[in-house]
Design an enzyme around this catalytic site. Structure first.
Site, PDB file in Angstrom:
ATOM      1  N   GLY A 224      64.993  -5.591 -25.350  1.00 25.48           N
ATOM      2  CA  GLY A 224      63.701  -5.546 -24.673  1.00 25.48           C
ATOM      3  C   GLY A 224      62.487  -5.931 -25.479  1.00 25.48           C
ATOM      4  O   GLY A 224      61.397  -6.032 -24.917  1.00 25.48           O
ATOM      5  N   GLU A 258      69.862  -4.168 -29.158  1.00 24.21           N
ATOM      6  CA  GLU A 258      70.497  -5.241 -28.363  1.00 24.21           C
ATOM      7  C   GLU A 258      69.485  -6.311 -27.977  1.00 24.21           C
ATOM      8  O   GLU A 258      69.223  -6.533 -26.798  1.00 24.21           O
ATOM      9  CB  GLU A 258      71.066  -4.648 -27.070  1.00 24.21           C
ATOM     10  CG  GLU A 258      71.988  -3.475 -27.242  1.00 24.21           C
ATOM     11  CD  GLU A 258      72.292  -2.779 -25.909  1.00 24.21           C
ATOM     12  OE1 GLU A 258      71.615  -3.038 -24.893  1.00 24.21           O
ATOM     13  OE2 GLU A 258      73.228  -1.973 -25.889  1.00 24.21           O
ATOM     14  N   GLY A 260      67.877  -9.765 -26.998  1.00 28.68           N
ATOM     15  CA  GLY A 260      68.288 -11.058 -26.454  1.00 28.68           C
ATOM     16  C   GLY A 260      67.160 -12.030 -26.722  1.00 28.68           C
ATOM     17  O   GLY A 260      67.174 -12.821 -27.658  1.00 28.68           O
ATOM     18  N   ARG A 261      66.127 -11.859 -25.917  1.00 27.17           N
ATOM     19  CA  ARG A 261      64.959 -12.738 -25.972  1.00 27.17           C
ATOM     20  C   ARG A 261      64.349 -12.832 -27.380  1.00 27.17           C
ATOM     21  O   ARG A 261      63.958 -13.905 -27.816  1.00 27.17           O
ATOM     22  CB  ARG A 261      63.919 -12.136 -25.015  1.00 27.17           C
ATOM     23  CG  ARG A 261      62.774 -13.008 -24.690  1.00 27.17           C
ATOM     24  CD  ARG A 261      61.757 -12.226 -23.846  1.00 27.17           C
ATOM     25  NE  ARG A 261      62.325 -11.361 -22.865  1.00 27.17           N
ATOM     26  CZ  ARG A 261      62.458 -11.667 -21.572  1.00 27.17           C
ATOM     27  NH1 ARG A 261      62.056 -12.836 -21.133  1.00 27.17           N
ATOM     28  NH2 ARG A 261      62.969 -10.796 -20.725  1.00 27.17           N
ATOM     29  N   ARG A 297      63.021 -19.224 -14.578  1.00 25.84           N
ATOM     30  CA  ARG A 297      62.059 -18.144 -14.852  1.00 25.84           C
ATOM     31  C   ARG A 297      60.691 -18.333 -14.178  1.00 25.84           C
ATOM     32  O   ARG A 297      60.149 -17.386 -13.625  1.00 25.84           O
ATOM     33  CB  ARG A 297      61.899 -17.935 -16.360  1.00 25.84           C
ATOM     34  CG  ARG A 297      63.215 -17.592 -17.075  1.00 25.84           C
ATOM     35  CD  ARG A 297      63.015 -17.091 -18.489  1.00 25.84           C
ATOM     36  NE  ARG A 297      62.478 -15.748 -18.494  1.00 25.84           N
ATOM     37  CZ  ARG A 297      61.231 -15.452 -18.746  1.00 25.84           C
ATOM     38  NH1 ARG A 297      60.379 -16.397 -19.064  1.00 25.84           N
ATOM     39  NH2 ARG A 297      60.822 -14.210 -18.696  1.00 25.84           N
ATOM     40  N   TYR A 301      60.113 -15.268 -11.663  1.00 29.40           N
ATOM     41  CA  TYR A 301      59.201 -14.213 -12.131  1.00 29.40           C
ATOM     42  C   TYR A 301      57.763 -14.684 -12.254  1.00 29.40           C
ATOM     43  O   TYR A 301      56.928 -13.963 -12.781  1.00 29.40           O
ATOM     44  CB  TYR A 301      59.611 -13.725 -13.531  1.00 29.40           C
ATOM     45  CG  TYR A 301      61.073 -13.433 -13.729  1.00 29.40           C
ATOM     46  CD1 TYR A 301      61.693 -12.374 -13.065  1.00 29.40           C
ATOM     47  CD2 TYR A 301      61.846 -14.192 -14.607  1.00 29.40           C
ATOM     48  CE1 TYR A 301      63.025 -12.099 -13.277  1.00 29.40           C
ATOM     49  CE2 TYR A 301      63.184 -13.917 -14.822  1.00 29.40           C
ATOM     50  CZ  TYR A 301      63.769 -12.875 -14.150  1.00 29.40           C
ATOM     51  OH  TYR A 301      65.092 -12.600 -14.367  1.00 29.40           O
ATOM     52  N   CYS A 339      64.618 -29.207  -3.506  1.00 23.90           N
ATOM     53  CA  CYS A 339      63.964 -29.056  -2.200  1.00 23.90           C
ATOM     54  C   CYS A 339      63.535 -27.619  -1.947  1.00 23.90           C
ATOM     55  O   CYS A 339      64.072 -26.940  -1.056  1.00 23.90           O
ATOM     56  CB  CYS A 339      64.929 -29.492  -1.115  1.00 23.90           C
ATOM     57  SG  CYS A 339      65.573 -31.113  -1.445  1.00 23.90           S
ATOM     58  N   TYR A 368      67.435 -16.783 -21.427  1.00 26.33           N
ATOM     59  CA  TYR A 368      67.444 -16.761 -19.958  1.00 26.33           C
ATOM     60  C   TYR A 368      67.037 -18.124 -19.394  1.00 26.33           C
ATOM     61  O   TYR A 368      66.404 -18.210 -18.343  1.00 26.33           O
ATOM     62  CB  TYR A 368      66.544 -15.635 -19.418  1.00 26.33           C
ATOM     63  CG  TYR A 368      66.886 -14.292 -20.033  1.00 26.33           C
ATOM     64  CD1 TYR A 368      68.075 -13.645 -19.707  1.00 26.33           C
ATOM     65  CD2 TYR A 368      66.052 -13.699 -20.980  1.00 26.33           C
ATOM     66  CE1 TYR A 368      68.419 -12.443 -20.299  1.00 26.33           C
ATOM     67  CE2 TYR A 368      66.384 -12.495 -21.575  1.00 26.33           C
ATOM     68  CZ  TYR A 368      67.576 -11.874 -21.234  1.00 26.33           C
ATOM     69  OH  TYR A 368      67.912 -10.687 -21.826  1.00 26.33           O
TER      70      TYR A 368
HETATM   71  N1  LLP Z   1      70.474  -4.582 -23.225  1.00 24.14           N
HETATM   72  C1  LLP Z   1      70.558  -4.355 -21.911  1.00 24.14           C
HETATM   73  C2  LLP Z   1      71.301  -3.196 -21.437  1.00 24.14           C
HETATM   74  C3  LLP Z   1      69.925  -5.213 -21.005  1.00 24.14           C
HETATM   75  O1  LLP Z   1      69.987  -4.966 -19.704  1.00 24.14           O
HETATM   76  C4  LLP Z   1      69.205  -6.333 -21.495  1.00 24.14           C
HETATM   77  C5  LLP Z   1      68.548  -7.267 -20.578  1.00 24.14           C
HETATM   78  C6  LLP Z   1      69.154  -6.542 -22.881  1.00 24.14           C
HETATM   79  C7  LLP Z   1      69.795  -5.642 -23.733  1.00 24.14           C
HETATM   80  C8  LLP Z   1      68.417  -7.686 -23.497  1.00 24.14           C
HETATM   81  O2  LLP Z   1      67.080  -7.648 -23.196  1.00 24.14           O
HETATM   82  P1  LLP Z   1      66.041  -8.572 -23.991  1.00 24.14           P
HETATM   83  O3  LLP Z   1      66.038  -8.153 -25.436  1.00 24.14           O
HETATM   84  O4  LLP Z   1      66.452  -9.974 -23.831  1.00 24.14           O
HETATM   85  O5  LLP Z   1      64.745  -8.294 -23.315  1.00 24.14           O
HETATM   86  N2  LLP Z   1      66.322 -12.671 -16.770  1.00 24.14           N
HETATM   87  C9  LLP Z   1      65.172 -11.914 -17.226  1.00 24.14           C
HETATM   88  C10 LLP Z   1      65.567 -10.853 -18.212  1.00 24.14           C
HETATM   89  C11 LLP Z   1      66.591  -9.888 -17.705  1.00 24.14           C
HETATM   90  C12 LLP Z   1      67.000  -8.905 -18.754  1.00 24.14           C
HETATM   91  C13 LLP Z   1      68.129  -8.050 -18.307  1.00 24.14           C
HETATM   92  N3  LLP Z   1      68.602  -7.148 -19.317  1.00 24.14           N
HETATM   93  C14 LLP Z   1      64.145 -12.879 -17.801  1.00 24.14           C
HETATM   94  O6  LLP Z   1      64.365 -14.089 -17.772  1.00 24.14           O
HETATM   95  O7  LLP Z   1      63.082 -12.449 -18.239  1.00 24.14           O
END
Ligand code: LLP
Length: 412
Positions: A224, A258, A260-261, A297, A301, A339, A368
């Protein structure tokens, strides 16, 4: 980097990832937690390209997976099974079974019903399951409602009282071993306070469990951490780590996060080619060869992704500000060929006059982006390229029409 050369070599639209940047982000995060045992588990959903995973596995990263497909990807990329966690609200029996057979670190449970399923499967396999429970701390993460997950109105995790009951049940079960505790309150978080509030709540639960002789080894704070797409506040890593470690009050656990982004968003750009310009009485449209199926995205969003023009002279990018200096700047929507009115990559951005063949860079597209892409409108998913130590290499081939229809062809 000469994006013109990359466009000629690999075609457009194209995802390009800077692996050196991913490495620097990974190391910065590890470093922030250096006072403790820590495990960074990259959230595979953000970017599941096998070469990205392999690169991270080689750095020592673990992986947070939300389907058995993601677990398989991580293993294939060379991940250590003991660094893989399996999360998600709806895991199927076959998925739980395979995860257990692969001896991954732990399975994150999200409901009592799922715990009972897992217990049965573990019993059948005669294999004890290491578990973690995702607690919903009921904290407002103050992010986009679609990516906020830590309130009781969200489908994720279990309420605190339920989690405690589950741990007590698991402790008594021959087939379940309480191993971790988990929370994740949302994505693209730009404020630290809600994360620390959640960490304190969950740490207190852990202390209560300890008093009941339930020994938790891993404290998983989810992902997150937000990144800068436009002018967002980026949480200081030092404050983030200190806040979490502070919440742990010296408890002897390994911290898992954890991200991601955080690791990949700003490592990636999406390179797209201008097809046409079109003016009507209200608006100017720049129509490009990339679309919402490639990068959803903005449509989903209303997310902001900066746009740069790859300069005509030398193939280097001019940033958003320097675009202002070029002649004939005006506002335009950058739209794709799909479209749908929601098929746009950016709205009302300042852009110079553009013509067929000019290149645009859509920034912050490494998380993403490709992983949420689709074949809508029978468009072929694009290629992916890695940049490392000044060289470029293909890490996913552009799809072909044959590939697109392969699973249908035999039925006509
Ligand atoms: N851990 C869990 C349990 C999660 O549900 C998620 C993301 C992450 C880690 C990684 O989150 P991050 O560090 O990337 O924020 N598609 C959306 C984002 C959906 C995230 C879902 N869960 C976007 O493009 O912003």
């Amino acid at each position: 980097m000469d994006y013109k050369i990359l466009a000629t070599k690999y075609g457009t639209p194209l995802y390009i990832y800077d692996f050196d940047y991913i490495k620097s982000r990974y190391l910065a995060l590890k470093n922030a937690f250096s006072a403790r045992k820590s495990l960074v588990c990259f959230a595979v959903k953000a970017n599941s390209n096998l070469s990205v995973l392999k690169f991270l596995a080689n750095l020592g990263s673990g992986f947070d997976c939300v389907s058995i497909g993601e677990v398989r990807r991580a293993l294939l990329a060379g991940a250590n099974a003991y660094k893989i966690i399996f999360s998600g609200v709806g895991k199927k029996d076959e998925e739980l079974k395979e995860a257990l057979q692969n001896n991954i670190l732990m399975i994150n449970l999200e409901s009592p019903a799922e715990m009972l399923r897992l217990e049965n499967i573990a019993k059948e396999l005669k294999k004890q399951a290491r578990i973690s429970i995702r607690v919903n701390p009921n904290v407002d993460a103050k992010t986009h409602p679609y990516i906020s997950t830590g309130l009781n109105e969200n489908k994720f995790g279990v309420e605190i009282s339920e989690a405690k009951k589950m741990y007590l049940y698991a402790k008594k079960s021959e087939w379940l071993q309480p191993y971790g505790i988990h929370f994740h309150i949302g994505s693209q978080l730009t404020e630290l306070a809600p994360i620390i509030e959640a960490a304190n709540i969950v740490s207190n639960i852990m202390s209560e469990l300890k008093a009941l002789e339930i020994d938790i080894k891993f404290f998983d704070v989810g992902g997150g951490i937000g990144v800068i797409y436009e002018n967002e506040n980026e949480i200081s890593l030092y404050d983030y780590a200190q806040g979490i470690l502070g919440a742990l009050k010296g408890q002897d656990v390994t911290v898992i996060c954890e991200p991601g982004r955080f690791l990949t968003a700003n490592a990636g750009v999406f390179l797209t080619k201008v097809l046409y310009q079109k003016l009507n009485s209200k608006k100017r449209f720049v129509i490009v060869d990339g679309a919402m199926n490639d990068l959803i995205r903005p449509s989903l969003y209303n997310a902001h992704h900066g746009i740069s023009v790859v300069s005509k002279q030398n193939g280097e990018i001019s940033n958003e500000n320097s675009v202002q200096n070029l002649n004939e700047i005006s506002k335009a929507d950058v739209v794709g060929p799909i479209c749908e009115s929601s098929d746009f990559l950016a709205k009302n951005v300042d852009l110079p006059e553009l013509k067929n063949g000019d290149l645009l860079l859509v920034k912050s597209a490494g998380a993403y982006g490709f992983s949420m892409s689709s074949n809508y409108n029978s468009r072929l998913r694009c290629a992916e390229v890695a940049l490392e130590n000044g060289t470029d290499r293909l890490i996913r081939r552009r799809e072909s029409f044959e590939y697109l229809i392969a699973l249908e062809r035999e039925f006509i």
